[in-house]
Design a protein around this motif. Structure first.
Motif, short mmCIF file in Angstrom:
data_model
loop_
_atom_site.label_atom_id
_atom_site.label_comp_id
_atom_site.label_asym_id
_atom_site.label_seq_id
_atom_site.Cartn_x
_atom_site.Cartn_y
_atom_site.Cartn_z
N PRO A 29 -6.53 -26.15 -82.36
CA PRO A 29 -5.98 -27.08 -81.38
C PRO A 29 -7.42 -28.21 -80.90
CG PRO A 29 -6.34 -24.90 -80.49
CD PRO A 29 -6.79 -24.62 -81.88
N VAL A 30 -6.77 -29.39 -80.57
CA VAL A 30 -7.76 -30.31 -80.11
C VAL A 30 -7.85 -29.84 -78.81
CG1 VAL A 30 -8.00 -32.81 -79.36
CG2 VAL A 30 -6.70 -31.80 -81.60
N ARG A 31 -9.10 -29.87 -78.39
CA ARG A 31 -9.57 -29.30 -77.15
C ARG A 31 -8.88 -30.24 -76.02
NH1 ARG A 31 -14.47 -26.47 -76.09
NH2 ARG A 31 -14.21 -27.06 -73.96
N VAL A 32 -8.15 -29.94 -75.05
CA VAL A 32 -7.64 -30.81 -73.80
C VAL A 32 -8.69 -31.39 -72.85
CG1 VAL A 32 -5.84 -31.04 -72.28
CG2 VAL A 32 -5.48 -29.62 -74.40
N ASN A 33 -9.70 -30.70 -72.63
CA ASN A 33 -10.57 -30.98 -71.60
C ASN A 33 -11.70 -31.69 -72.43
OD1 ASN A 33 -12.29 -30.89 -69.42
ND2 ASN A 33 -13.19 -28.89 -69.64
N PRO A 34 -11.66 -32.99 -71.98
CA PRO A 34 -12.53 -34.12 -72.73
C PRO A 34 -13.84 -33.78 -72.12
CG PRO A 34 -11.04 -35.02 -71.39
CD PRO A 34 -10.53 -33.78 -71.21
N GLN B 281 -3.97 -38.25 -69.84
CA GLN B 281 -5.33 -37.70 -70.17
C GLN B 281 -5.09 -36.96 -71.50
OE1 GLN B 281 -6.88 -35.29 -66.99
NE2 GLN B 281 -8.48 -36.78 -66.92
N TYR B 282 -3.91 -36.23 -71.62
CA TYR B 282 -4.00 -35.52 -73.01
C TYR B 282 -3.66 -36.41 -74.19
CZ TYR B 282 -2.68 -31.74 -76.24
OH TYR B 282 -2.64 -30.90 -77.20
N VAL B 283 -2.73 -37.41 -73.92
CA VAL B 283 -2.65 -38.37 -75.06
C VAL B 283 -3.55 -39.09 -75.46
CG1 VAL B 283 -0.92 -40.31 -75.95
CG2 VAL B 283 -0.07 -38.53 -74.63
N SER B 284 -4.42 -39.65 -74.29
CA SER B 284 -5.64 -40.19 -74.41
C SER B 284 -6.72 -39.74 -75.08
CB SER B 284 -6.17 -40.92 -73.10
OG SER B 284 -7.38 -41.51 -73.28
N TYR B 285 -6.95 -38.47 -74.90
CA TYR B 285 -7.91 -37.84 -75.61
C TYR B 285 -7.52 -37.64 -77.07
CZ TYR B 285 -11.78 -34.73 -76.61
OH TYR B 285 -13.08 -34.15 -77.17
N GLY C 272 -5.70 -47.69 -74.20
CA GLY C 272 -4.43 -47.91 -73.98
C GLY C 272 -3.52 -46.67 -73.80
N ALA C 273 -4.01 -45.75 -74.58
CA ALA C 273 -3.14 -44.54 -74.35
C ALA C 273 -3.18 -43.88 -72.79
CB ALA C 273 -3.58 -43.21 -75.10
N LEU C 274 -4.37 -44.11 -71.84
CA LEU C 274 -4.50 -43.57 -70.75
C LEU C 274 -3.74 -44.51 -69.90
CD1 LEU C 274 -6.21 -41.65 -69.35
CD2 LEU C 274 -7.93 -42.89 -69.20
N LEU C 275 -3.29 -45.68 -70.26
CA LEU C 275 -2.73 -46.71 -69.28
C LEU C 275 -1.15 -46.69 -69.85
CD1 LEU C 275 -5.27 -49.27 -69.32
CD2 LEU C 275 -4.75 -47.85 -67.24
N HIS C 276 -0.75 -46.10 -70.82
CA HIS C 276 0.75 -46.39 -71.41
C HIS C 276 1.72 -46.07 -70.32
CE1 HIS C 276 0.89 -42.18 -72.77
NE2 HIS C 276 1.87 -42.48 -72.67
N ASP C 277 1.53 -45.35 -69.49
CA ASP C 277 2.59 -44.75 -68.46
C ASP C 277 2.10 -45.04 -67.24
OD1 ASP C 277 4.51 -43.98 -70.30
OD2 ASP C 277 4.13 -42.05 -70.11
N PHE C 278 1.59 -46.18 -66.80
CA PHE C 278 0.77 -46.22 -65.63
C PHE C 278 1.84 -47.10 -64.81
CE2 PHE C 278 -3.06 -48.74 -63.37
CZ PHE C 278 -2.74 -48.25 -62.34
N PHE C 279 2.89 -46.37 -64.48
CA PHE C 279 3.93 -46.67 -63.21
C PHE C 279 3.89 -45.55 -62.03
CE2 PHE C 279 5.83 -44.12 -66.60
CZ PHE C 279 6.57 -43.12 -65.89
N VAL D 7 2.57 -44.24 -80.23
CA VAL D 7 3.78 -43.96 -80.19
C VAL D 7 4.05 -42.56 -80.75
CG1 VAL D 7 5.70 -44.66 -81.56
CG2 VAL D 7 4.39 -46.51 -80.62
N PHE D 8 3.65 -42.25 -81.93
CA PHE D 8 3.71 -40.77 -82.43
C PHE D 8 2.99 -39.73 -81.39
CE2 PHE D 8 1.72 -37.23 -84.57
CZ PHE D 8 2.55 -36.70 -85.29
N LEU D 9 1.82 -39.95 -80.91
CA LEU D 9 1.25 -39.08 -80.30
C LEU D 9 2.01 -38.67 -78.71
CD1 LEU D 9 -2.64 -39.46 -80.75
CD2 LEU D 9 -1.15 -37.48 -81.31
N ASP D 10 2.48 -39.93 -78.11
CA ASP D 10 3.28 -39.90 -76.88
C ASP D 10 4.41 -39.09 -77.02
OD1 ASP D 10 3.91 -40.40 -74.27
OD2 ASP D 10 5.22 -41.99 -74.87
N LYS D 11 5.34 -39.16 -78.13
CA LYS D 11 6.48 -38.43 -78.54
C LYS D 11 6.18 -36.97 -78.80
CE LYS D 11 8.92 -42.62 -79.64
NZ LYS D 11 8.20 -43.24 -78.69
N TYR D 12 4.89 -36.78 -79.59
CA TYR D 12 4.45 -35.44 -79.85
C TYR D 12 4.18 -34.66 -78.53
CZ TYR D 12 1.29 -31.56 -80.67
OH TYR D 12 0.63 -30.46 -80.56
N VAL D 13 3.41 -35.07 -77.68
CA VAL D 13 3.06 -34.43 -76.44
C VAL D 13 4.12 -34.35 -75.45
CG1 VAL D 13 1.81 -34.91 -74.30
CG2 VAL D 13 0.78 -35.28 -76.63
#
Length: 170
Positions: free
Chosen positions: A8-13, A49-53, A72-79, A144-150
């Protein structure tokens, strides 16, 4: 032949380069408010954070613009609202949040950070194909892919936890 289990990819950057790329975003007081809003099985902050890393690691391994992918991934859901209650200032209830929130995230990101074209495209197209605006960059497609995966992984984890809880109550 025995199948090897993927690591698995490490979640803790912990990579200093990743931290250098995103530290200004993570230090922003308005951005930190995302810790207060639920999203999938955690908070918006955790999801981003997960999608970004993941984006950073995969984009780097593919020779893509990993800096823009991470930011961009770190900001994609900045609402800054709870989409479950539709508690959004100036957003009528009949407006689909899935279609509206990328624009809201982009507006918020522009208020607080200087964005390049790739980062803006990542934010505004991350809900494709729900939104009709198609990504223009490989990095955007990756998010797009990673956001849907997560999101799918989180949904399945949450469903399993609910199922386990119901089984334990019997």
């Amino acid at each position: 032949a025995k199948k090897r289990k993927a690591k698995p990819v490490r979640v803790n950057p912990i990579e200093p380069e990743y931290i250098d790329i995103v530290s200004d975003i993570l230090a922003n007081s308005e951005y930190k408010r995302l810790r207060d809003f639920r999203h999938h099985s955690g908070t918006i902050y955790e999801h981003l954070q997960y999608v970004s890393y993941l984006s950073y690691r995969i984009a780097k391994s593919l020779g893509l613009d990993y800096r823009s992918a991470a930011r961009g991934a770190l900001l994609h859901d900045f609402f800054l609202y709870d989409w479950r209650t539709h508690d959004v200032p100036d957003l009528p209830k009949e407006v689909n949040r899935g279609i509206a929130h990328p624009r809201i995230a982009l507006e918020n990101a522009r208020k607080h950070f200087v964005l390049n074209e790739v980062e803006e495209d990542i934010i505004v197209t991350h809900m494709w194909p729900l939104t009709l605006r198609m990504p223009r960059y490989k990095e955007s497609f990756l998010i797009v892919f990673l956001d849907k995966y997560v999101a799918t992984r989180d949904f399945l984890q949450s469903a399993k936890q609910q199922s386990d809880k119901q089984q334990n109550e019997k």
